[in-house]
Scaffold this active site. Structure first.
Site, short mmCIF file in Angstrom:
data_model
loop_
_atom_site.label_atom_id
_atom_site.label_comp_id
_atom_site.label_asym_id
_atom_site.label_seq_id
_atom_site.Cartn_x
_atom_site.Cartn_y
_atom_site.Cartn_z
NE ARG A 265 -0.43 -8.67 3.04
CZ ARG A 265 0.47 -9.55 3.53
NH1 ARG A 265 0.99 -10.47 2.74
NH2 ARG A 265 0.82 -9.51 4.79
CB SER B 53 0.08 -4.21 7.28
OG SER B 53 0.81 -5.15 8.01
CD GLU C 49 -2.42 -4.98 3.32
OE1 GLU C 49 -3.35 -5.72 3.02
OE2 GLU C 49 -1.95 -4.88 4.47
#
Ligand code: EPU
Length: 339
Positions: free
Chosen positions: A164, A238, A334
């Site tokens: 990520r 998420s 995130e």
């Protein structure tokens, strides 16, 4: 002629459905419009927020600068032997690209079916799901350099992809705008059904030799069953990253919590399932005011209607605190927080 709008509600431009406003807003449908926009020194100096599908954002406050919504379309494809080269405009919807490829049996991104967001945003956080990451199919992206108004190419190495992560979130943050992305796919599928429930779901359907269409359908089915649909319940997927910790830290947690869900994290690190940590702290499916966690996946924070960005942010801080108190692990957000 570019249309710069003023005081625009961003409610329909973020999948959390948070109702904040942009002081200025512009939509870019062609790369020449970026040159035109930045020819005006005013926009060089104004704070900017570049958005695609708005699916990885939490808007905490009104945005006092210029929101640039990227909407450059187009998909081109070329076949050479068994290799397929696909180039897509940054404003294409990611899942439309997946469907385009799956329908033609161009293999490589079928495990990334139904990820929300745009093609142009996909390299920024190296999107990933079900054992595949964007970087596995990525060749390069074309970017606009704001300081010089020049177009440049970033190769896979230039992008420094991680979990990520990419150079666009770190070393060159805010300096470039991604206009298109080039992928290397194949007519010979490399079927990847190792991750989680894919194998089980294929078995349930009696499929022994899955095609990429099967994989795409099964991944879509699993996502729909676990994750809230942003068109009905605001969310940004998420909310936190799965934390990467050292073996020593892991051993200390494992001694107290032998059920801790974990995976090899690379570089000698262990990756923990943040959803599990959050669930163990009692947050799964909890509602707090207009926000909460999703009933089937505690890693996803939701807007039950009318939530403010601050409310979601404060709730996420409570989760971080309680996971830290119980496990000594500091979760990182995130989602891109715009405050
Ligand atoms: N789990 C729980 N409780 C929960 C959620 C998860 O115990 O409420 C445990 C389960 O044991 C499960 C494990 O965590 O087996 C992993 O859960 P899942 O397979 O749902 O994946 P994840 O690690 O929570 C990551 C990505 C998702 C991606 C899935 C599938 C991150 C931050 N998230 O989630 O990506 O769809 O894997 O590959 O890496 C996103 O980035 O927005 C996203 C949705």
């Amino acid at each position: 002629m570019l249309q710069i709008q003023e005081n625009v509600s961003l409610k329909n431009f973020n999948t959390f459905g948070i109702d904040t406003h942009a002081r200025y807003f512009v939509e870019i449908a062609h790369e020449d419009e970026l040159v035109e926009l930045f020819a005006d020194p005013q926009w060089q100096q104004t704070e900017r927020l570049v958005i695609g599908g708005g699916s990885n954002l939490l808007l905490v406050n009104d945005f006092a600068g210029l929101v640039i919504r990227m909407n450059i379309r187009g998909i081109e494809h070329r076949i050479s032997h068994n290799d397929v080269f696909v180039e897509a405009g940054g404003g294409e919807v990611w899942n439309d690209l997946v469907n385009f490829c799956v329908a033609r049996e161009y293999a490589g991104i079928e495990n990334l079916s139904l990820i929300p967001g745009s093609v142009g945003a996909s390299p920024i956080q190296n999107i990933g799901a079900y054992g595949v990451e964007l970087k596995d199919a990525f060749i390069s992206c074309k970017v606009f350099e704001i300081a010089t108004s020049a177009f440049k190419i970033f190769t896979k190495d230039d992008c420094k992809f991680g979990y990520r992560e990419s150079v666009f979130k770190n070393q060159v943050k805010g300096q470039y705008i991604i206009v298109s992305v080039k992928f290397h796919l194949s007519l010979i599928p490399n079927i990847n059904t190792q991750y989680g429930a894919i194998g089980q779901e294929l078995a349930n359907r009696g499929i022994a030799s899955p095609t990429i269409k099967d994989v795409s359908q099964v991944v879509s089915h699993i996502r729909v069953s676990k994750l809230p649909d942003p068109s009905t319940i605001g969310n940004a997927g998420s909310f936190f990253k799965n934390p990467l910790i050292s073996i020593e830290e892991f051993n200390a947690i494992y001694a107290k919590f032998p059920d801790v869900v974990n995976y090899p994290g690379g570089d000698g690190l262990i990756k923990l399932a943040a959803g599990w940590l959050i669930e163990q702290c009692g947050w799964k499916g909890k509602t707090a005011g207009n926000t909460g966690t999703w009933k089937n996946q505690a890693l996803v924070l939701v807007n039950h209607g009318g939530a403010t960005g601050q409310e979601v942010y404060n709730f996420s801080s409570q989760i971080i605190d309680s996971v830290y108190t119980k496990f000594g692990v500091m979760l990182q957000r995130e989602v891109n927080i715009i405050s």
